[in-house]
Design a protein around this motif. Sequence first.
Motif, short mmCIF file in Angstrom:
data_model
loop_
_atom_site.label_atom_id
_atom_site.label_comp_id
_atom_site.label_asym_id
_atom_site.label_seq_id
_atom_site.Cartn_x
_atom_site.Cartn_y
_atom_site.Cartn_z
N GLN A 13 0.83 -1.09 -0.10
CA GLN A 13 0.11 0.15 0.02
C GLN A 13 0.87 1.06 0.09
O GLN A 13 0.44 2.44 0.48
CB GLN A 13 -0.94 0.00 1.24
CG GLN A 13 -1.88 -1.09 1.36
CD GLN A 13 -2.77 -0.97 2.26
OE1 GLN A 13 -3.67 -0.09 2.42
NE2 GLN A 13 -2.69 -2.19 3.19
N SER A 15 1.77 3.92 -1.49
CA SER A 15 0.97 4.80 -2.80
C SER A 15 1.99 5.68 -3.53
O SER A 15 1.78 5.54 -4.64
CB SER A 15 -0.14 5.71 -1.77
OG SER A 15 -0.97 5.18 -1.59
N THR A 35 -3.81 7.35 -3.76
CA THR A 35 -3.76 6.07 -3.11
C THR A 35 -3.31 4.83 -4.10
O THR A 35 -3.89 5.25 -5.24
CB THR A 35 -4.99 5.67 -2.40
OG1 THR A 35 -5.27 6.76 -1.38
CG2 THR A 35 -4.95 4.49 -1.78
N ILE A 37 -2.15 0.69 -4.51
CA ILE A 37 -2.33 -0.58 -4.28
C ILE A 37 -1.67 -1.48 -5.49
O ILE A 37 -1.81 -1.34 -6.60
CB ILE A 37 -3.87 -1.14 -4.17
CG1 ILE A 37 -4.52 -0.27 -3.04
CG2 ILE A 37 -3.75 -2.48 -3.69
CD1 ILE A 37 -5.89 -0.50 -2.91
N TYR A 51 -5.36 5.47 -7.55
CA TYR A 51 -6.80 5.94 -7.46
C TYR A 51 -6.46 7.59 -7.09
O TYR A 51 -5.68 8.00 -6.30
CB TYR A 51 -7.55 5.68 -6.06
CG TYR A 51 -7.76 4.08 -6.18
CD1 TYR A 51 -8.91 3.70 -6.51
CD2 TYR A 51 -6.94 3.31 -5.42
CE1 TYR A 51 -8.96 2.11 -6.65
CE2 TYR A 51 -6.91 1.87 -5.20
CZ TYR A 51 -8.19 1.34 -6.12
OH TYR A 51 -8.19 0.02 -5.84
N ASP A 52 -7.17 8.47 -8.04
CA ASP A 52 -6.86 9.88 -7.95
C ASP A 52 -8.44 10.49 -8.42
O ASP A 52 -9.13 9.76 -8.98
CB ASP A 52 -5.89 10.43 -8.98
CG ASP A 52 -5.43 11.65 -8.83
OD1 ASP A 52 -5.76 12.24 -7.63
OD2 ASP A 52 -4.48 12.26 -9.69
N TYR A 84 -12.01 -0.91 -1.85
CA TYR A 84 -11.26 0.13 -1.55
C TYR A 84 -12.25 1.40 -1.89
O TYR A 84 -12.74 2.10 -1.18
CB TYR A 84 -10.08 0.56 -1.91
CG TYR A 84 -9.36 1.79 -1.46
CD1 TYR A 84 -9.41 2.41 -0.15
CD2 TYR A 84 -9.37 2.71 -2.41
CE1 TYR A 84 -9.00 3.23 0.05
CE2 TYR A 84 -8.54 3.99 -2.15
CZ TYR A 84 -8.52 4.16 -1.04
OH TYR A 84 -8.13 5.40 -0.64
#
Length: 166
Positions: A13, A15, A35, A37, A51-52, A84
């Motif tokens: 994780q 990021s 974030t 993964i 993720y954004d 998530y």
Amino acid sequence: MLWIPEDFSGFTQDSELVGKWVIEKAGGRYTQGATGIGIVKHGKLEVGIMYDGFTGRGGSIMMSSRCDNPKATSKWFYWAIFDYPFNQLGVKRCSVLVHENNERALNLNKKLGFVGDTVIKDYFPDGDAVLLAMYKKDCKWLKESRNEMCIRDRIEANHTTLAKES
């Protein structure tokens, strides 16, 4: 914090590490605070999701990915990458942008359950982008709860062990 099974080794994780690695191939820039993964095998990142653009609970989020080794993924990884945003962040929609000529990524995203073929003209310096989306209600990866998956995996592992012993 993202929940993962105890025996899911190779999961990271970190990021910044994952985000920069994903963007290295996808193009663009890593956004501080995004974030990520990923899966690490033999000390090397092999799969990553970033993720954004989180718009808030009930909204949406953008996902960017890189997969150098599809065999490194598993149903747990797919469950985690959709748990998530949908369950932990509470979004209704996840979106991906894919270069129009990237057939491998387009096919993979469609197999994962992303739909839609909205074309964004001249998005990339060398071509158009295809916008795909997945809604929580349509996410096949979350149909089973994590407890159901744990139980099923333990049963399958026991069957495998018994078969090897026979």
